[in-house]
Scaffold this active site. Structure first.
Site, PDB file in Angstrom:
ATOM      1  N   LYS A 102      -2.307  -9.457   6.227  1.00 52.16           N
ATOM      2  CA  LYS A 102      -1.443  -9.586   5.040  1.00 52.16           C
ATOM      3  C   LYS A 102      -1.557  -8.346   4.159  1.00 52.16           C
ATOM      4  CE  LYS A 102       1.258 -11.597   1.995  1.00 52.16           C
ATOM      5  NZ  LYS A 102       1.030 -10.965   0.695  1.00 52.16           N
ATOM      6  N   GLU A 157       5.053  -2.801   3.042  1.00 54.73           N
ATOM      7  CA  GLU A 157       6.051  -3.168   2.027  1.00 54.73           C
ATOM      8  C   GLU A 157       6.156  -2.092   0.948  1.00 54.73           C
ATOM      9  OE1 GLU A 157       5.854  -6.400  -1.511  1.00 54.73           O
ATOM     10  OE2 GLU A 157       5.592  -7.225   0.507  1.00 54.73           O
ATOM     11  N   TYR A 158       5.015  -1.557   0.500  1.00 50.90           N
ATOM     12  CA  TYR A 158       5.030  -0.469  -0.480  1.00 50.90           C
ATOM     13  C   TYR A 158       5.856   0.707   0.039  1.00 50.90           C
ATOM     14  CZ  TYR A 158       1.398  -2.042  -3.815  1.00 50.90           C
ATOM     15  OH  TYR A 158       0.688  -2.696  -4.787  1.00 50.90           O
ATOM     16  N   SER A 197       3.430 -14.721   2.978  1.00 51.78           N
ATOM     17  CA  SER A 197       4.423 -13.771   2.475  1.00 51.78           C
ATOM     18  C   SER A 197       5.799 -14.408   2.423  1.00 51.78           C
ATOM     19  CB  SER A 197       4.489 -12.532   3.368  1.00 51.78           C
ATOM     20  OG  SER A 197       5.497 -11.642   2.894  1.00 51.78           O
ATOM     21  N   HIS A 249       0.525  -5.748   5.781  1.00 53.53           N
ATOM     22  CA  HIS A 249       1.916  -6.124   5.513  1.00 53.53           C
ATOM     23  C   HIS A 249       2.334  -5.596   4.150  1.00 53.53           C
ATOM     24  CE1 HIS A 249       4.702  -8.792   3.349  1.00 53.53           C
ATOM     25  NE2 HIS A 249       5.270  -9.087   4.500  1.00 53.53           N
ATOM     26  N   ASN A 250       1.492  -5.783   3.143  1.00 55.39           N
ATOM     27  CA  ASN A 250       1.841  -5.341   1.791  1.00 55.39           C
ATOM     28  C   ASN A 250       1.866  -3.824   1.685  1.00 55.39           C
ATOM     29  OD1 ASN A 250       1.737  -8.085   1.324  1.00 55.39           O
ATOM     30  ND2 ASN A 250       0.613  -7.914  -0.586  1.00 55.39           N
ATOM     31  N   MET A 267       4.141 -19.889  -6.786  1.00 56.85           N
ATOM     32  CA  MET A 267       3.934 -19.958  -5.330  1.00 56.85           C
ATOM     33  C   MET A 267       3.340 -21.311  -4.929  1.00 56.85           C
ATOM     34  SD  MET A 267       4.845 -17.381  -3.339  1.00 56.85           S
ATOM     35  CE  MET A 267       3.712 -17.313  -1.957  1.00 56.85           C
TER      36      MET A 267
END
Length: 473
Positions: free
Chosen positions: A183, A190-191, A129, A186-187, A15
């Site tokens: 964030k 996403e899960y 992200s 957001h994750n 990253m």
């Protein structure tokens, strides 16, 4: 090259490397430092034509930057971030900016913000992200911290962020830990999104569809209202063949899912704030259960159930799963947004949910076409109490629910686990039910613990206790 760099980055894992190349490609000179000097030299040598300045000590790194210095950390969340900051503090000047771009827990970000502010420095906790591709081509960036720090970083952040309709996918989220908090949510979303897609895959597999046939379905869905990054990569993953055996790659991957903690952090925060995120919870639990491979293998030969084979019309199944997936995906986002709204009120962050949905439309992992509708919903009503009540989503859920119910019932009757589909539907039904069974629960609580209860025929806020009959053993 210039004598001093515009920007510096510490931590040259995948990253970090890609973010450096992204920043440099926008016309900025970048200084880089990595704990292992060989990695620094190899990275710079591999990009000899770029405006990159290699450094081999933290002091050399700091001295190579123009003031106010802008230092971004891309190191493992936790103790490593604190250790790097400790090294930087004696070398920085007042108003220099430190940016943590990793997946740090938002409470750690709040602690570091207070720590560095007290010393005269500025700190930004920025969620980033998009994975390595997003880092290189344009991620979604969620920076939190003082507005003045955002303004100092804005030219770089806006230049490297993904663009949708010409607008950069970055905005000032709010003070303190707000950026890393968003964030984290957001994750969590996403899960939920990933698990729902996997459950659609399970249903198609039970119907006897090949990997290529499933890939065709996901590719077709990606051309319509389910268009999203995760749907797109699912089609590509299903089509990938193992060069060694020629088999579909997905069939050779062990069914044990990993996780880095952000999903669990979301659940813990939801519990702390009494917010229901059942879709995300089911997704986290599904990953935990997948890790129990040995126990599942043993149980599979001892616990009985129906054979997970579907003898159904495939086209009808595909249409029903599409509707169930769409409805359930909406709830994953809706639950995350509900948690953000609750925390925003609690912390006085004034989160712009429409704006956040807008910057998630590009670069990030959960980017999806229907984020346009989420943005529009909050633009139309910034005080919207729940995404499910916005006109577009209310109509969608009401329209899709019959297929949704049939999919969950079909899976249950054939022993196919669909925990996120089921949790999403139960959440929908609970929220739309005017009178739940909690009246009996309150009776139980009052019976064994004299916890009292309110009555439907008395003004709200009045509490009552009943002298229940004695239990005879």
């Amino acid at each position: 090259m210039n004598n001093l760099s515009d920007f510096g980055l510490i931590g040259l894992a995948v990253m970090g490397q890609n973010l450096v190349l992204n920043v440099e490609s926008r016309g900025f000179q970048v200084s880089v430092y990595n704990r292992t000097g060989d990695a620094t030299d190899a990275f710079v040598a591999a990009h000899a034509d770029k405006k990159l300045v290699p450094t081999h000590t933290v002091a050399e790194f700091v001295q190579s930057l123009s003031k106010p210095r802008r230092v971004m950390l891309m190191v493992k969340a936790g103790a490593a971030v604190d250790a790097v900051i400790e090294q930087l503090i004696p070398l920085l000047d007042a108003n220099d900016i430190v940016i943590d771009g990793g997946n740090s827990l938002f409470t750690d970000t709040e602690r570091r913000d207070a720590w560095l502010t007290a010393k005269g420095f500025r700190f930004i906790g920025a969620g980033v992200s998009g994975g390595e591709e997003g880092a290189r081509k344009g991620p979604s960036i969620m920076p939190g911290g003082p507005a003045s720090s955002w303004e100092a970083m804005r030219p770089i952040f806006e230049s490297i962020a993904a663009k949708v309709d010409g607008a950069p996918c970055v905005m000032h989220i709010g003070p303190g830990g707000a950026g890393h908090y968003v964030k984290m949510i957001h994750n969590g979303i996403e899960y939920g999104d990933m698990q729902l897609i996997c459950e659609a895959y399970s249903l198609f597999k039970a119907a006897g569809m090949t990997a290529d046939e499933m890939a065709d379905v996901f590719d077709a869905w990606n051309e319509g209202d389910l268009h999203s990054y995760l749907i797109q990569i699912t089609g590509k993953a299903l089509r990938q063949r193992d060069p060694e055996t020629g088999q579909p790659m997905v069939d050779l991957i062990l069914d044990k899912a990993g996780q880095k903690g952000t999903g669990q952090w979301t659940l813990m925060n939801a519990a702390d704030n009494a917010v229901v995120v059942s879709t995300i919870n089911a997704a986290v639990e599904a990953r935990v259960l997948s890790s129990m491979k040995a126990l599942r293998v043993a149980a599979s030969s001892q616990l009985s159930g129906p054979e997970a084979t579907l003898e159904v019309d495939r086209q009808q199944l595909i249409a029903q799963v599409h509707d169930a997936l769409y409805a359930s995906k909406v709830l994953s986002y809706a639950q995350g947004l509900d948690l953000m709204r609750t925390m925003s009120d609690k912390k006085d962050w004034a989160l712009d949910l429409g704006g956040i949905a807008s910057i998630w439309r590009g670069g990030c992992i959960i980017r999806a076409r229907f984020l346009n509708h989420i943005t529009e919903a909050y633009r139309a009503d910034p005080t919207l109490p729940h995404l499910m009540l916005a006109p577009f989503f209310k109509n969608l859920l009401n329209t899709n629910q019959q297929a949704w119910r049939e999919v969950v019932a079909l899976a249950a009757s054939h022993g196919i686990p669909v925990p996120a589909f089921s949790a999403s539907l139960s959440y929908f039904d609970s929220l739309r039910t005017e009178r739940l069974s909690a009246n009996l629960l309150q009776a139980q609580r009052d019976f064994f613990g004299a916890h009292t209860y309110e009555r439907v025929d008395k003004p709200a806020g009045q509490w009552f206790h009943t002298a229940w009959p004695e239990v005879i053993e």
